[in-house]
Design a protein around this motif. Sequence first.
Motif, PDB file in Angstrom:
ATOM      1  N   VAL A 472       1.423  -1.488   6.089  1.00  0.00           N
ATOM      2  CA  VAL A 472       0.424  -2.493   5.593  1.00  0.00           C
ATOM      3  C   VAL A 472       0.351  -1.974   4.219  1.00  0.00           C
ATOM      4  CG1 VAL A 472      -1.782  -3.374   6.234  1.00  0.00           C
ATOM      5  CG2 VAL A 472      -0.812  -3.205   8.213  1.00  0.00           C
ATOM      6  N   ILE A 473      -0.390  -0.860   3.617  1.00  0.00           N
ATOM      7  CA  ILE A 473       0.012  -0.495   2.398  1.00  0.00           C
ATOM      8  C   ILE A 473       0.585  -0.163   1.955  1.00  0.00           C
ATOM      9  CG2 ILE A 473      -0.613   1.956   1.197  1.00  0.00           C
ATOM     10  CD1 ILE A 473      -2.435   2.971   4.031  1.00  0.00           C
ATOM     11  N   ALA A 474       2.569   0.189   2.335  1.00  0.00           N
ATOM     12  CA  ALA A 474       2.994  -0.534   1.687  1.00  0.00           C
ATOM     13  C   ALA A 474       3.882  -1.771   1.135  1.00  0.00           C
ATOM     14  CB  ALA A 474       4.870  -0.049   2.465  1.00  0.00           C
ATOM     15  N   GLU A 475       2.825  -2.623   2.189  1.00  0.00           N
ATOM     16  CA  GLU A 475       3.105  -4.187   2.171  1.00  0.00           C
ATOM     17  C   GLU A 475       2.502  -4.809   1.310  1.00  0.00           C
ATOM     18  OE1 GLU A 475       5.995  -6.217   2.719  1.00  0.00           O
ATOM     19  OE2 GLU A 475       7.042  -4.198   3.656  1.00  0.00           O
ATOM     20  N   THR A 476       0.858  -4.233   1.049  1.00  0.00           N
ATOM     21  CA  THR A 476      -0.232  -4.797   0.335  1.00  0.00           C
ATOM     22  C   THR A 476       0.028  -4.303  -0.878  1.00  0.00           C
ATOM     23  OG1 THR A 476      -1.413  -4.864   2.800  1.00  0.00           O
ATOM     24  CG2 THR A 476      -3.124  -5.247   0.828  1.00  0.00           C
ATOM     25  N   PHE A 477      -0.428  -3.106  -1.248  1.00  0.00           N
ATOM     26  CA  PHE A 477      -0.209  -2.536  -2.280  1.00  0.00           C
ATOM     27  C   PHE A 477       0.671  -2.326  -3.275  1.00  0.00           C
ATOM     28  CE2 PHE A 477      -3.888  -1.091  -0.238  1.00  0.00           C
ATOM     29  CZ  PHE A 477      -4.971  -0.963  -1.268  1.00  0.00           C
ATOM     30  N   GLN A 479       3.613  -1.487  -6.500  1.00  0.00           N
ATOM     31  CA  GLN A 479       4.299  -0.047  -6.710  1.00  0.00           C
ATOM     32  C   GLN A 479       3.178   0.835  -8.210  1.00  0.00           C
ATOM     33  OE1 GLN A 479       8.221   0.503  -7.257  1.00  0.00           O
ATOM     34  NE2 GLN A 479       7.696   3.234  -7.873  1.00  0.00           N
ATOM     35  N   GLN A 480       2.485   1.852  -7.724  1.00  0.00           N
ATOM     36  CA  GLN A 480       1.767   2.225  -8.975  1.00  0.00           C
ATOM     37  C   GLN A 480       2.466   3.230 -10.027  1.00  0.00           C
ATOM     38  OE1 GLN A 480      -1.922   1.558  -8.164  1.00  0.00           O
ATOM     39  NE2 GLN A 480      -0.776  -0.170  -6.211  1.00  0.00           N
ATOM     40  N   ASP A 481       1.896   2.573 -11.067  1.00  0.00           N
ATOM     41  CA  ASP A 481       2.428   3.940 -12.355  1.00  0.00           C
ATOM     42  C   ASP A 481       2.602   4.996 -12.324  1.00  0.00           C
ATOM     43  OD1 ASP A 481       3.522   1.214 -13.481  1.00  0.00           O
ATOM     44  OD2 ASP A 481       1.506   1.227 -14.584  1.00  0.00           O
ATOM     45  N   GLY A 482       3.864   5.719 -11.785  1.00  0.00           N
ATOM     46  CA  GLY A 482       3.948   6.802 -11.834  1.00  0.00           C
ATOM     47  C   GLY A 482       4.147   7.361 -10.283  1.00  0.00           C
ATOM     48  N   PHE A 483       4.399   7.010  -9.898  1.00  0.00           N
ATOM     49  CA  PHE A 483       4.157   7.548  -8.359  1.00  0.00           C
ATOM     50  C   PHE A 483       5.689   6.434  -7.382  1.00  0.00           C
ATOM     51  CE2 PHE A 483      -0.626   8.153  -9.454  1.00  0.00           C
ATOM     52  CZ  PHE A 483      -0.964   8.851  -8.466  1.00  0.00           C
ATOM     53  N   PRO A 484       5.870   6.989  -6.221  1.00  0.00           N
ATOM     54  CA  PRO A 484       7.434   6.697  -5.884  1.00  0.00           C
ATOM     55  C   PRO A 484       6.790   5.370  -5.201  1.00  0.00           C
ATOM     56  CG  PRO A 484       5.812   8.342  -4.603  1.00  0.00           C
ATOM     57  CD  PRO A 484       5.335   8.303  -5.575  1.00  0.00           C
ATOM     58  N   ALA A 594       1.735   7.349  -2.354  1.00  0.00           N
ATOM     59  CA  ALA A 594       1.808   6.120  -3.061  1.00  0.00           C
ATOM     60  C   ALA A 594       0.888   5.584  -4.606  1.00  0.00           C
ATOM     61  CB  ALA A 594       1.947   5.081  -2.010  1.00  0.00           C
ATOM     62  N   GLY A 595      -0.457   6.459  -4.900  1.00  0.00           N
ATOM     63  CA  GLY A 595      -1.285   6.402  -5.831  1.00  0.00           C
ATOM     64  C   GLY A 595      -1.758   5.355  -5.368  1.00  0.00           C
ATOM     65  N   ILE A 596      -2.397   5.269  -3.956  1.00  0.00           N
ATOM     66  CA  ILE A 596      -3.025   4.259  -3.935  1.00  0.00           C
ATOM     67  C   ILE A 596      -4.846   4.310  -3.649  1.00  0.00           C
ATOM     68  CG2 ILE A 596      -4.503   3.109  -2.661  1.00  0.00           C
ATOM     69  CD1 ILE A 596      -1.168   1.756  -3.139  1.00  0.00           C
ATOM     70  N   ASP A 597      -6.057   4.120  -4.630  1.00  0.00           N
ATOM     71  CA  ASP A 597      -7.280   4.574  -5.634  1.00  0.00           C
ATOM     72  C   ASP A 597      -7.665   4.723  -4.122  1.00  0.00           C
ATOM     73  OD1 ASP A 597      -9.502   4.989  -6.300  1.00  0.00           O
ATOM     74  OD2 ASP A 597      -9.363   4.132  -7.673  1.00  0.00           O
TER      75      ASP A 597
END
Length: 950
Positions: A472-477, A479-484, A594-597
């Motif tokens: 869910v996190i991968a599909e919802t957010f 890709q964050q800058d600088g993160f995989p 994934a660099g999520i806040d």
Amino acid sequence: MNPVKALEKHGQAIWLDFLARGFIAKGDLKKLIETDGVKGVTSNPSIFEKAIGASDEYDGAIGEALKKGDRSVGDLYETLAVEDIQNAADVLRPVYDKLEHRDGFVSLEVSPYLAIDTKGTLAEAERLWRAVNRENLMIKVPATREGLPAIKQLVSKGISVNVTLLFSQKVYVQVAEAYIAGLEALIASGGDPAHVASVASFFISRIDSAVDAALDDKIAKANDPSEKERLEELKGKVAIANAKLAYQDYKRLFSGDRWAKLEACGAKPQRLLWASTGTKNKAYSDVMYIEELIGQNTVNTVPPATLDAFRDHGEPRNSLEKDLDEARAVIKGLASTGVSLDAITDKLVTEGVQLFADAFDKLLGAVAFKRETVLAGRVGKQTLSLPGELANSVKQHTEAWRSAGKIRKIWSRDESVWTDHDEGKWLGWLHAPSVAKTKLTEYQDFAKWVKSQGFTDAVVLGMGGSSLGPEVIAETFPQQDGFPKLHVLDSTDPAQVRALEASVKLASTLFIVSSKSGGTTEPNVMKAYFFARVTEAIGADQAGRHFVAVTDPGSSMEKVATEQKFAKIFHGDPTIGGRYSVLSPFGLVPAAAAGIDLAKLLDSALAMVRSCGTDVPPQQNPAVQLGLVMGCAGLEGRDKVTITSSKAIADFGAWAEQLIAESTGKEGKGLIPIDGEPLADPSAYGNDRLFIDLRTEAETDAAHEAKLAALEAAGHPVVRIVLKSTEAIGQEFFRFELATAVAGAVLGINPFDQPDVESAKIKTRELTAAFEKSGALPAETPALSTAEADLYTDAGNAAALRKAGADGTVASWLKAHLSRVSAGDYVALLAYIERNAAHIEALQDIRLKVRDHRKVATCAEFGPRFLHSTGQAYKGGPDSGVFLQITADDAADLPVPGQSASFGVIKAAQARGDFDVLTERGRRALRVHLKGDLGAGLKSLGTAIKQALE
């Protein structure tokens, strides 16, 4: 002279049974002190509920408090109450000082939920005493069996106590003894009793109300006119007689040598306080309970209306010690009628605790409503549109949950909410967001490390709860800058493993191996494969730094991770099951990578936790309301929980699907979640649906909204949830976790075990063990073999299908199989093939054909992924499923390093184990094994099913 003021001459203090913020701020309390000689104030939940809920004078204070940060409903109420009590105490402080600490008190009640909890009462009383920080405070403690030791201990610590809910002379003696013993302990420890005071609050009018009702019952049954007259004469006299005799106990208890020693040290007697002195029977004088109970060193606490009445026409006089023989005769006369005063007073204590708890529920509900209003959108809005019968059922369950305090029981890990088995051991998820917040720095440091390593991709290797939350996190957010870029692999299908490998750069990929027990087959073989591939790519000495493990402490996975020098090992909480673990390390480690806040994600989740906390009654508790809707709908046969999600949060349904199915589908009961089935016209559905629709505030879809409206108009129950943004997904994780636990309680099952998932695992292990021995899976004989496909089922199903017309063609078997679908059933496609866009589309095409022709719910699942989610409900839930398992030859298999069984063999064993358990449970199941090109085979299958439906 003012009759109220004149009571001073008779040694009685008048306290006001009322408190409100504006009443203090506008000077009304001060005026009463000056004009009427009011010497104290009492509060209770009912008073605060009316003050907060029935006016807007607290709205500003609530808004200001929330500007400093969100807080729980209980904390918010306490902030308001403490401030009011402090302000009232300050107004009364001159009275307290003038009367040398003998009066001028304000009372604040310990939560009525703690009335039968000594330790809880002590802890809260001490906390409130410190929070208010006023000498002229009294903490109200009920005169329950559990309250008595608390009274003694509080007094021994120098805390003044107002003992409430006192009805019985016998219990009053115990209360006074507790106070005296507390003073003795305080003095023995070197404390000064001069600042300690207490009142014993004797409730008056409630006794007459209960006794009069019992007498009326006897009057109605009596035949003798003189007996009726005798009974009538007792009405309205028992409460006053009871109080007068209690006052005689007071005089005895607070005299003599024992008391003289305490008094010499500065101790003050515990005054009797007459409470509940507003007259409830209109036939009685509205000032009766003041006029008849006036005596030295007593207190009468009155509501404003009674105070006004006594000021207007009250007659002060020394009455408390008059007519004592008559009082004794009244009590004796009551006993002769067969009405037990002891039984009545015992019952009044129990009822009093419940009434205060009911009032406290209303109070907290009012605060919850105000909090929600002020937050205005920070908590996802939930609306319920329920048909009459279901709405009534939910309403009844809501009240039952409230009166039984079941939300508090859940938060205190009380297993009796469910089956009284071991549910209490699996409730760590309730506190997971707050625990995660305390470890935020650890997650943030990990995120910085991931970024510093230059990883281009991060892959979660897991199953069920360990994979669907991260998905869910991968599909919802984005890709964050600088993160995989975050990926999830939860399959043993060789083609899917290859596809994942082809989508990443092994030399710059981080693998997150997630397994609670460490013994789950899929993550272990996926780890073995990718560890070997990474070793080939960058060398054995560097491979470990590309792997992190998320696992429970002491698991076999932890041992492997240590041996292979994984970069990090994160420990899960053993009290959190996999499907409830998304807000624990199993979901947060991938999110951090994934660099999520995470700070925003957790703050959002905690807002929902507070909205659903132990202090929020069921009516205002969004997760509990959702859970009651789900459970009640299931009981009424609306057990197909159809979840639709807007594009931005489209994957949420897959996570909710596994949570609901694995938690509730067992013992022949349960809810069948339906994910990915787009909405249709009402005519496509039977009466077995509950619709839950989620969308973000920014997304609008007029056509979708029109379909929801049409479903509502047709009488289908619809729940709408609107998220402020995608960052609010954390709220929904918690909302649905608690809702599912609540639904499980309504259904009467344990929502934290998964017995039928384990049975499929056992079958799989047996088959793979057989392969290890012989080099092949045990032979099986198809019921039908054609050039395009082989069909398999057990003898019972085969006989039933042949009887229904199955002959020498695949289409005839499918027609016979689908002919067994009845109203209220569901059809599940269980495909052990690569999960990709083309195959998803093919299954969707088939399921919609079935839905539209048979008007039943449909599921489209990919194995072995669904084994750890919906597989539980399919095997252990209601026998309403018709299953079509789809398998195929693998175009190219893939070996598992260190094992003779390949990915393809493991997948085949899983499919067969799954099917064997379905048939052993008597499920209507047919397996289609496609041969040759898989795409062509799925197309042919779709055509055959279309023909079978016609």
